[in-house]
Design a protein around this motif. Structure first.
Motif, PDB file in Angstrom:
ATOM      1  N   LEU A   1       1.230  -1.531  -0.248  1.00 36.54           N
ATOM      2  CA  LEU A   1      -0.224   0.430  -0.063  1.00 36.54           C
ATOM      3  C   LEU A   1       0.427   1.128   0.331  1.00 36.54           C
ATOM      4  O   LEU A   1       0.262   2.193  -0.575  1.00 36.54           O
ATOM      5  CB  LEU A   1      -0.774  -0.079   0.889  1.00 36.54           C
ATOM      6  N   LEU A   2       1.799   1.365   0.687  1.00 35.53           N
ATOM      7  CA  LEU A   2       2.772   2.178   0.616  1.00 35.53           C
ATOM      8  C   LEU A   2       3.418   2.183  -0.578  1.00 35.53           C
ATOM      9  O   LEU A   2       3.455   3.999  -1.251  1.00 35.53           O
ATOM     10  CB  LEU A   2       3.556   2.041   2.555  1.00 35.53           C
ATOM     11  N   GLU A   3       3.998   1.384  -1.167  1.00 36.21           N
ATOM     12  CA  GLU A   3       4.325   1.872  -2.540  1.00 36.21           C
ATOM     13  C   GLU A   3       3.196   2.292  -3.657  1.00 36.21           C
ATOM     14  O   GLU A   3       3.694   3.268  -3.847  1.00 36.21           O
ATOM     15  CB  GLU A   3       5.134   0.132  -3.100  1.00 36.21           C
ATOM     16  N   HIS A   4       2.029   1.581  -3.451  1.00 34.86           N
ATOM     17  CA  HIS A   4       1.552   2.404  -4.619  1.00 34.86           C
ATOM     18  C   HIS A   4       1.126   3.451  -4.067  1.00 34.86           C
ATOM     19  O   HIS A   4       1.041   4.522  -5.052  1.00 34.86           O
ATOM     20  CB  HIS A   4      -0.220   1.381  -3.632  1.00 34.86           C
ATOM     21  N   ASP A   5       0.991   4.029  -3.177  1.00 33.54           N
ATOM     22  CA  ASP A   5       0.370   5.686  -2.369  1.00 33.54           C
ATOM     23  C   ASP A   5       1.577   6.420  -3.084  1.00 33.54           C
ATOM     24  O   ASP A   5       1.376   7.300  -3.369  1.00 33.54           O
ATOM     25  CB  ASP A   5       0.695   5.803  -0.687  1.00 33.54           C
ATOM     26  N   LEU A   6       2.890   6.065  -3.041  1.00 33.07           N
ATOM     27  CA  LEU A   6       4.125   6.601  -2.835  1.00 33.07           C
ATOM     28  C   LEU A   6       4.276   6.872  -4.746  1.00 33.07           C
ATOM     29  O   LEU A   6       4.737   8.101  -5.343  1.00 33.07           O
ATOM     30  CB  LEU A   6       4.803   5.943  -2.807  1.00 33.07           C
ATOM     31  N   SER A   7       3.786   5.811  -5.447  1.00 36.28           N
ATOM     32  CA  SER A   7       3.346   5.939  -7.537  1.00 36.28           C
ATOM     33  C   SER A   7       3.044   6.622  -7.973  1.00 36.28           C
ATOM     34  O   SER A   7       2.896   7.369  -8.701  1.00 36.28           O
ATOM     35  CB  SER A   7       3.865   4.034  -7.579  1.00 36.28           C
ATOM     36  N   ARG A   8       2.170   7.021  -6.724  1.00 36.59           N
ATOM     37  CA  ARG A   8       0.461   7.970  -6.868  1.00 36.59           C
ATOM     38  C   ARG A   8       0.824   9.623  -7.419  1.00 36.59           C
ATOM     39  O   ARG A   8       0.573  10.307  -7.526  1.00 36.59           O
ATOM     40  CB  ARG A   8      -0.816   7.528  -6.367  1.00 36.59           C
ATOM     41  N   LEU A   9       1.950   9.174  -5.718  1.00 38.72           N
ATOM     42  CA  LEU A   9       2.407  11.042  -6.091  1.00 38.72           C
ATOM     43  C   LEU A   9       3.039  11.517  -6.847  1.00 38.72           C
ATOM     44  O   LEU A   9       4.140  10.795  -7.676  1.00 38.72           O
ATOM     45  CB  LEU A   9       3.134  11.098  -4.669  1.00 38.72           C
ATOM     46  N   ALA A  10       2.317  12.963  -7.659  1.00 43.58           N
ATOM     47  CA  ALA A  10       3.096  13.268  -8.811  1.00 43.58           C
ATOM     48  C   ALA A  10       4.182  14.683  -7.873  1.00 43.58           C
ATOM     49  O   ALA A  10       3.665  15.497  -6.473  1.00 43.58           O
ATOM     50  CB  ALA A  10       1.932  14.417  -9.328  1.00 43.58           C
ATOM     51  N   ASP A  11       4.898  15.485  -8.713  1.00 44.91           N
ATOM     52  CA  ASP A  11       5.343  16.447  -8.682  1.00 44.91           C
ATOM     53  C   ASP A  11       4.588  17.652  -8.619  1.00 44.91           C
ATOM     54  O   ASP A  11       4.093  18.002  -9.554  1.00 44.91           O
ATOM     55  CB  ASP A  11       6.587  16.782  -9.479  1.00 44.91           C
ATOM     56  N   PRO A  12       4.643  18.454  -7.440  1.00 45.79           N
ATOM     57  CA  PRO A  12       3.517  19.194  -6.640  1.00 45.79           C
ATOM     58  C   PRO A  12       4.106  20.639  -8.087  1.00 45.79           C
ATOM     59  O   PRO A  12       4.823  20.189  -8.493  1.00 45.79           O
ATOM     60  CB  PRO A  12       4.335  20.180  -5.922  1.00 45.79           C
ATOM     61  N   LEU A  13       2.873  21.108  -9.124  1.00 42.38           N
ATOM     62  CA  LEU A  13       2.653  22.122  -9.541  1.00 42.38           C
ATOM     63  C   LEU A  13       4.422  23.506  -8.792  1.00 42.38           C
ATOM     64  O   LEU A  13       3.851  23.915  -7.509  1.00 42.38           O
ATOM     65  CB  LEU A  13       1.181  22.768  -9.870  1.00 42.38           C
ATOM     66  N   PRO A  14       4.427  24.255  -9.509  1.00 43.42           N
ATOM     67  CA  PRO A  14       5.097  25.494  -9.127  1.00 43.42           C
ATOM     68  C   PRO A  14       4.222  26.713  -8.507  1.00 43.42           C
ATOM     69  O   PRO A  14       2.897  26.801  -8.782  1.00 43.42           O
ATOM     70  CB  PRO A  14       5.753  25.560 -10.278  1.00 43.42           C
ATOM     71  N   PRO A  15       4.580  27.540  -7.984  1.00 45.36           N
ATOM     72  CA  PRO A  15       3.356  28.461  -7.584  1.00 45.36           C
ATOM     73  C   PRO A  15       3.494  29.005  -8.509  1.00 45.36           C
ATOM     74  O   PRO A  15       4.132  29.195  -9.670  1.00 45.36           O
ATOM     75  CB  PRO A  15       4.046  29.015  -6.596  1.00 45.36           C
ATOM     76  N   PRO A  16       1.842  29.720  -8.571  1.00 45.02           N
ATOM     77  CA  PRO A  16       1.905  30.402  -9.097  1.00 45.02           C
ATOM     78  C   PRO A  16       2.212  31.467 -10.085  1.00 45.02           C
ATOM     79  O   PRO A  16       2.483  32.271 -11.406  1.00 45.02           O
ATOM     80  CB  PRO A  16      -0.094  31.744  -9.155  1.00 45.02           C
ATOM     81  N   ASP A  17       3.252  32.074  -9.261  1.00 39.85           N
ATOM     82  CA  ASP A  17       3.632  33.649  -9.335  1.00 39.85           C
ATOM     83  C   ASP A  17       5.333  33.080  -9.858  1.00 39.85           C
ATOM     84  O   ASP A  17       6.280  34.023  -9.660  1.00 39.85           O
ATOM     85  CB  ASP A  17       3.823  34.506  -8.535  1.00 39.85           C
ATOM     86  N   PHE A  18       5.265  31.760 -10.529  1.00 39.99           N
ATOM     87  CA  PHE A  18       6.728  31.139 -10.326  1.00 39.99           C
ATOM     88  C   PHE A  18       7.468  31.719 -11.520  1.00 39.99           C
ATOM     89  O   PHE A  18       8.805  32.290 -11.184  1.00 39.99           O
ATOM     90  CB  PHE A  18       6.769  29.536 -10.776  1.00 39.99           C
ATOM     91  N   LEU A  19       6.751  32.217 -13.023  1.00 36.33           N
ATOM     92  CA  LEU A  19       8.053  32.604 -14.108  1.00 36.33           C
ATOM     93  C   LEU A  19       8.546  33.999 -12.778  1.00 36.33           C
ATOM     94  O   LEU A  19       8.932  35.155 -13.653  1.00 36.33           O
ATOM     95  CB  LEU A  19       6.628  32.666 -15.161  1.00 36.33           C
ATOM     96  N   ALA A  20       7.085  34.884 -12.763  1.00 36.86           N
ATOM     97  CA  ALA A  20       7.521  36.215 -12.470  1.00 36.86           C
ATOM     98  C   ALA A  20       8.380  36.825 -11.300  1.00 36.86           C
ATOM     99  O   ALA A  20       9.450  37.207 -11.282  1.00 36.86           O
ATOM    100  CB  ALA A  20       5.881  36.840 -11.908  1.00 36.86           C
ATOM    101  N   GLN A  21       8.894  35.461 -10.991  1.00 41.55           N
ATOM    102  CA  GLN A  21      10.280  35.113  -9.523  1.00 41.55           C
ATOM    103  C   GLN A  21      11.071  35.129 -10.446  1.00 41.55           C
ATOM    104  O   GLN A  21      11.896  35.845 -10.421  1.00 41.55           O
ATOM    105  CB  GLN A  21       9.175  34.234  -8.326  1.00 41.55           C
TER     106      GLN A  21
END
Length: 157
Positions: A31-51
């Motif tokens: 179950l832990l392996e399954h949960d870890l495989s479903r995790l995705a990279d978090p989206l960058p913050p909305p003002d990432f490009l401006a920063q």
């Protein structure tokens, strides 16, 4: 080398003495392996490009120093003037080509004469010539190193 599954089973046998507990640990692990495989990279913050653009503006690459510009102009202007002069005063492109070929032949003759003179001097005074050439090479390399280091320092500051 042992297989990863064999290592896993050895660890399970050390952690759980009976088969029911091992089965429970296997299921938790799955179950832990399954949960870890479903995790995705978090989206960058909305003002990432401006920063990022603010950082780029703050650390903008310095323009070429004026001295470099003057060096380039000191090379470019005489070459351009000589080329245009040959073209205009010698009768167009064909005459400029002939003049250029003549200049190359003159350079060749001068180079051969200089090599002949160097050969004669080498045969009569090899040690002083070797010392003088070594000194000239060392001074030239030292000057080139100073120019390169100063150019790097100017660009980095």
């Amino acid at each position: 080398m042992s297989e990863p599954r064999d290592e896993f089973e050895v660890l399970l046998s050390e952690l759980a003495p009976d088969e029911a507990q091992r089965a429970k640990l296997r299921e938790e692990h799955r179950l832990l392996e399954h949960d870890l495989s479903r995790l995705a990279d978090p989206l960058p913050p909305p003002d990432f490009l401006a920063q990022v653009m603010q950082r780029v503006d703050a650390e903008a690459v310095a323009a070429a120093p004026r001295r470099e510009l003057f060096r380039a102009l000191a090379i470019f202007v005489p070459v351009l003037t000589a080329g245009l002069g040959l073209w205009v005063f010698e009768g167009g492109p064909a005459a400029a080509g002939v003049s250029f070929a003549g200049a190359l032949l003159w350079l060749r003759q001068t180079g051969l004469g200089a090599l002949g003179a160097l050969d004669a001097v080498w045969k009569t005074a090899a040690l002083p010539v070797a010392v003088a050439l070594s000194a000239a090479l060392s001074v030239g390399l030292w000057a080139l190193k100073r120019v390169a280091v100063s150019s790097v320092e100017e660009v980095s500051s």
